[in-house]
Design a protein around this motif. Structure first.
Motif, PDB file in Angstrom:
ATOM      1  N   GLY A 156       0.832  -1.333   0.025  1.00 51.94           N
ATOM      2  CA  GLY A 156      -0.431  -0.156  -0.188  1.00 51.94           C
ATOM      3  C   GLY A 156       0.690   1.010   0.269  1.00 51.94           C
ATOM      4  O   GLY A 156       1.418   1.151   0.371  1.00 51.94           O
ATOM      5  N   LEU A 157       0.648   1.993  -0.832  1.00 50.98           N
ATOM      6  CA  LEU A 157       1.435   3.216  -0.523  1.00 50.98           C
ATOM      7  C   LEU A 157       0.172   4.735  -0.043  1.00 50.98           C
ATOM      8  O   LEU A 157      -0.869   4.312  -0.372  1.00 50.98           O
ATOM      9  N   THR A 158       1.274   5.913   0.520  1.00 49.99           N
ATOM     10  CA  THR A 158       0.928   6.819   0.533  1.00 49.99           C
ATOM     11  C   THR A 158       2.110   7.894   0.112  1.00 49.99           C
ATOM     12  O   THR A 158       3.233   7.847   0.753  1.00 49.99           O
ATOM     13  N   PHE A 159       1.381   8.925  -0.953  1.00 45.12           N
ATOM     14  CA  PHE A 159       2.048   9.608  -1.757  1.00 45.12           C
ATOM     15  C   PHE A 159       1.778  11.078  -1.736  1.00 45.12           C
ATOM     16  O   PHE A 159       0.833  11.100  -1.999  1.00 45.12           O
ATOM     17  N   LEU A 160       1.917  11.985  -0.965  1.00 47.11           N
ATOM     18  CA  LEU A 160       2.264  13.183  -0.657  1.00 47.11           C
ATOM     19  C   LEU A 160       3.159  14.364  -1.204  1.00 47.11           C
ATOM     20  O   LEU A 160       3.910  14.624  -0.812  1.00 47.11           O
ATOM     21  N   ASN A 161       2.457  14.727  -2.738  1.00 46.31           N
ATOM     22  CA  ASN A 161       3.021  15.691  -3.067  1.00 46.31           C
ATOM     23  C   ASN A 161       2.241  16.897  -3.342  1.00 46.31           C
ATOM     24  O   ASN A 161       3.053  18.116  -4.339  1.00 46.31           O
ATOM     25  N   GLY A 162       1.368  16.902  -3.176  1.00 52.47           N
ATOM     26  CA  GLY A 162       0.894  18.211  -3.920  1.00 52.47           C
ATOM     27  C   GLY A 162       0.543  18.832  -2.118  1.00 52.47           C
ATOM     28  O   GLY A 162       0.289  20.036  -2.761  1.00 52.47           O
ATOM     29  N   ASP A 163       0.420  19.052  -0.718  1.00 49.86           N
ATOM     30  CA  ASP A 163       0.447  19.599  -0.059  1.00 49.86           C
ATOM     31  C   ASP A 163       1.673  19.317   0.941  1.00 49.86           C
ATOM     32  O   ASP A 163       1.546  18.964   2.284  1.00 49.86           O
ATOM     33  N   ILE A 164       3.016  19.237   0.388  1.00 53.25           N
ATOM     34  CA  ILE A 164       3.935  19.004   1.314  1.00 53.25           C
ATOM     35  C   ILE A 164       3.804  20.203   2.949  1.00 53.25           C
ATOM     36  O   ILE A 164       3.775  21.115   2.716  1.00 53.25           O
ATOM     37  N   PHE A 173      12.018  10.727   3.702  1.00 57.01           N
ATOM     38  CA  PHE A 173      11.435   9.809   4.361  1.00 57.01           C
ATOM     39  C   PHE A 173      10.685  11.103   5.361  1.00 57.01           C
ATOM     40  O   PHE A 173      11.058  11.635   6.285  1.00 57.01           O
ATOM     41  N   PRO A 174       9.218  10.805   4.798  1.00 58.68           N
ATOM     42  CA  PRO A 174       8.657  12.097   5.616  1.00 58.68           C
ATOM     43  C   PRO A 174       7.631  11.782   6.935  1.00 58.68           C
ATOM     44  O   PRO A 174       7.366  12.961   7.402  1.00 58.68           O
ATOM     45  N   GLY A 175       7.825  10.655   7.166  1.00 60.13           N
ATOM     46  CA  GLY A 175       7.714   9.905   9.059  1.00 60.13           C
ATOM     47  C   GLY A 175       6.472   9.225   8.711  1.00 60.13           C
ATOM     48  O   GLY A 175       5.001   9.676   7.947  1.00 60.13           O
ATOM     49  N   TYR A 176       6.269   8.402   9.901  1.00 52.91           N
ATOM     50  CA  TYR A 176       4.979   6.993   9.558  1.00 52.91           C
ATOM     51  C   TYR A 176       4.514   6.856  11.421  1.00 52.91           C
ATOM     52  O   TYR A 176       5.466   7.393  12.154  1.00 52.91           O
ATOM     53  N   THR A 221       5.982  14.955   6.597  1.00 47.87           N
ATOM     54  CA  THR A 221       7.398  15.804   7.037  1.00 47.87           C
ATOM     55  C   THR A 221       7.597  16.390   6.059  1.00 47.87           C
ATOM     56  O   THR A 221       8.670  15.741   5.100  1.00 47.87           O
ATOM     57  N   PRO A 222       8.530  17.739   5.954  1.00 48.18           N
ATOM     58  CA  PRO A 222       8.847  18.235   4.358  1.00 48.18           C
ATOM     59  C   PRO A 222      10.449  17.671   4.790  1.00 48.18           C
ATOM     60  O   PRO A 222      11.116  17.965   5.927  1.00 48.18           O
ATOM     61  N   GLY A 223      10.922  17.319   3.298  1.00 47.32           N
ATOM     62  CA  GLY A 223      12.998  17.144   3.590  1.00 47.32           C
ATOM     63  C   GLY A 223      13.528  18.475   3.282  1.00 47.32           C
ATOM     64  O   GLY A 223      13.001  18.984   3.600  1.00 47.32           O
ATOM     65  N   VAL A 283      16.204  19.967   0.493  1.00 49.91           N
ATOM     66  CA  VAL A 283      16.448  20.162  -1.421  1.00 49.91           C
ATOM     67  C   VAL A 283      16.638  18.776  -2.177  1.00 49.91           C
ATOM     68  O   VAL A 283      18.283  18.169  -0.768  1.00 49.91           O
ATOM     69  N   GLY A 284      16.695  18.155  -2.516  1.00 46.79           N
ATOM     70  CA  GLY A 284      17.149  16.850  -3.716  1.00 46.79           C
ATOM     71  C   GLY A 284      16.527  15.394  -2.431  1.00 46.79           C
ATOM     72  O   GLY A 284      16.751  14.821  -3.423  1.00 46.79           O
ATOM     73  N   ALA A 285      15.718  16.004  -1.795  1.00 45.22           N
ATOM     74  CA  ALA A 285      15.291  14.612  -1.115  1.00 45.22           C
ATOM     75  C   ALA A 285      13.842  14.969  -0.226  1.00 45.22           C
ATOM     76  O   ALA A 285      13.915  15.208   1.281  1.00 45.22           O
ATOM     77  N   PRO A 286      12.527  14.930  -0.991  1.00 41.84           N
ATOM     78  CA  PRO A 286      11.660  15.981  -1.423  1.00 41.84           C
ATOM     79  C   PRO A 286      10.865  14.701  -0.308  1.00 41.84           C
ATOM     80  O   PRO A 286       9.614  16.036   0.439  1.00 41.84           O
ATOM     81  N   ALA A 287      11.372  13.848   0.227  1.00 46.09           N
ATOM     82  CA  ALA A 287      10.507  13.260   1.110  1.00 46.09           C
ATOM     83  C   ALA A 287       9.047  13.152   1.446  1.00 46.09           C
ATOM     84  O   ALA A 287       8.076  13.339   2.215  1.00 46.09           O
ATOM     85  N   ILE A 288       8.300  12.259   0.444  1.00 49.18           N
ATOM     86  CA  ILE A 288       7.473  12.049  -0.359  1.00 49.18           C
ATOM     87  C   ILE A 288       6.602  10.858   0.227  1.00 49.18           C
ATOM     88  O   ILE A 288       5.250  10.566   0.385  1.00 49.18           O
TER      89      ILE A 288
END
Length: 280
Positions: free
Chosen positions: A102-110, A160-163, A219-221, A223-228
């Motif tokens: 299962g994936l959770t992909f958050l790139n719109g409202d970082i 890594f945006p955390g979990y 959690t925001p990453g 530069v170069g590691a966006p953590a999505i």
């Protein structure tokens, strides 16, 4: 009279042996219950119910799950779904269980707040019970999917945006793993998250439906590691009775009391027999 004394002494010895045997049997039974437990039913625990092309991802709400979205960010670049990492750099070892995760992909409202997957179970919270929730948590690596997913190009998934992995009853948090694996997770690898809680006899949420939440903390990453993205797999919830096993001190007290009562009886009988013999 000598025969009676021997009988009483044997009774004391047998009481001690039986007490020790009963304690050992109780402990063994408790250990078996804790080692096996009862698996509770989770719908689509390995995210295998929905088809995804090998090496690709698909965006949908996985069967049996709902979107956990307390801040209303779902949609656009903030999505959930499933990924089949077979043969790709995303997770070189593949899924921990089955072929999908299962994936959770958050790139719109970082940084816009957490979002993830949730499922309310058919089981309710029971008294005097230990619950153990385990989930595989993955830190996806960057890469490009094969056709037809190659049209999306290269995904920079570094960081890594955390979990959070949560167990609730009636919407009230019972226990959670709050990002404890973040320090050891590396790109392209899953690690096991474990959440355990013991419920007593008077918990206020008794009888309320159990719920599991798998959360991307967003959690925001850097530069170069966006953590999505955070990925999840192989969700399991086990319950077993919270058995209160008597300690040696408890049994020792029982044996001691029995010993004292027996000695008291023996002394009283000796005195009575001595008085009877004197009278004769």
């Amino acid at each position: 009279m000598a025969y009676r004394k021997r009988t009483l002494i044997k009774t004391i010895v047998m009481a001690g042996i039986l007490a020790q045997g009963s304690l050992s049997e109780t402990r063994a039974s408790s250990q078996i219950q804790q080692a096996t437990g009862t698996p509770l039913t989770i719908s689509n625990p390995g995210f295998e119910a929905d088809f995804t092309d090998p090496g690709c991802f698909s965006l949908f709400t996985p069967t049996g799950w709902t979107v956990f979205d307390p801040n209303g960010i779902f949609g656009g670049g903030d999505v959930v779904g499933a990924l089949d990492p077979t043969g790709q750099t995303f997770f070189p070892a593949g899924a921990p269980e089955g072929i999908n995760v299962g994936l959770t992909f958050l790139n719109g409202d970082i940084g816009g707040g957490p979002m993830g997957l949730a499922q309310v179970l058919g089981d309710t919270l029971l008294a005097d019970t230990v619950y153990t929730l385990t989930v595989q948590v993955g830190d996806i690596a960057s890469g490009t999917g094969p056709p037809p997913c190659d049209v999306f190009g290269f995904f920079n998934l570094d960081g890594f945006p955390g979990y959070q992995v949560q167990l609730l009853a009636g919407g009230v948090l019972l226990a959670q793993d709050d990002n404890t694996l973040a320090a050891t997770l590396v790109n392209g690898v899953f690690e096991l998250s474990t959440v355990s809680v013991t419920i007593g006899s008077a918990h206020p949420q008794l009888g309320q439906p159990l719920e599991i939440r798998l959360i991307n903390l967003n959690t925001p990453g850097a530069v170069g590691a966006p953590a999505i993205e955070v990925d999840f797999d192989d969700v399991m919830l086990i319950s077993h009775p919270a058995v209160d096993v008597p300690t040696m001190s408890n049994w020792g007290l029982v044996v001691m009391l029995l010993f004292m009562m027996t000695i008291s009886t023996l002394v009283a009988r000796n005195r009575r027999d001595a008085m009877t013999e004197s009278a004769i």
